[in-house]
Design an enzyme around this catalytic site. Structure first.
Site, PDB file in Angstrom:
ATOM      1  N   LYS A   9      56.425  65.736  50.067  1.00 25.11           N
ATOM      2  CA  LYS A   9      55.632  66.470  49.085  1.00 25.11           C
ATOM      3  C   LYS A   9      55.772  65.800  47.722  1.00 25.11           C
ATOM      4  O   LYS A   9      56.875  65.522  47.260  1.00 25.11           O
ATOM      5  CB  LYS A   9      56.106  67.915  48.979  1.00 25.11           C
ATOM      6  N   SER A  25      39.511  58.907  51.081  1.00 24.27           N
ATOM      7  CA  SER A  25      40.971  58.865  51.015  1.00 24.27           C
ATOM      8  C   SER A  25      41.496  59.272  49.649  1.00 24.27           C
ATOM      9  O   SER A  25      40.747  59.668  48.774  1.00 24.27           O
ATOM     10  CB  SER A  25      41.498  57.477  51.352  1.00 24.27           C
ATOM     11  N   TYR A  58      43.617  60.705  53.970  1.00 26.70           N
ATOM     12  CA  TYR A  58      44.682  59.762  54.271  1.00 26.70           C
ATOM     13  C   TYR A  58      45.019  58.944  53.037  1.00 26.70           C
ATOM     14  O   TYR A  58      44.214  58.833  52.112  1.00 26.70           O
ATOM     15  CB  TYR A  58      44.298  58.853  55.449  1.00 26.70           C
TER      16      TYR A  58
END
Length: 117
Positions: A9, A25, A58
């Site tokens: 995170k 992305s 991603y």
């Protein structure tokens, strides 16, 4: 049994760019990627603190030390420069392994996206 748990995170970083005309992305400063144990191509969830939007995409490696956090492609419509986001990834682990697993969580400076205060 396997369960999905928090793996990485990046807590509260600022969007520095939103590039609609890109394949897709999120581009992340390589220093932040390494600190959070993220790799290029890894699936992440992006949570926008300012407007409540959540999306999956991603990771693309950004220039080291740049502080760059850029949502690309259609996801660029979900943010504006300056929005604060969380970037989260998950892992699927064996239940017993998950009990002792420690996620990588980083708290960068929101104004600079730097790991330094």
């Amino acid at each position: 049994m396997k369960i999905e748990v928090l793996k990485s995170k990046i807590h509260r970083v600022s969007i520095t760019e939103a590039n609609l005309n890109y394949i897709g992305s999120i581009t992340i400063d390589q220093d932040l990627m390494e600190a959070a144990n993220l790799i290029e191509g890894e699936k992440v969830q992006v949570v926008n603190i300012n407007n409540g939007e959540r999306l999956e995409t991603y990771v693309i490696k950004g220039e080291r030390g740049s502080g760059k956090i850029c949502l690309n492609g259609a996801a660029a419509r979900k943010v504006v420069v300056g929005d604060i986001v969380l970037i989260i990834s998950y892992a699927i682990l064996d239940f017993e392994e998950a009990k002792s697993f420690k996620p990588s969580i980083v708290f960068p400076n929101e104004q600079t996206n730097s790991l330094k205060p």
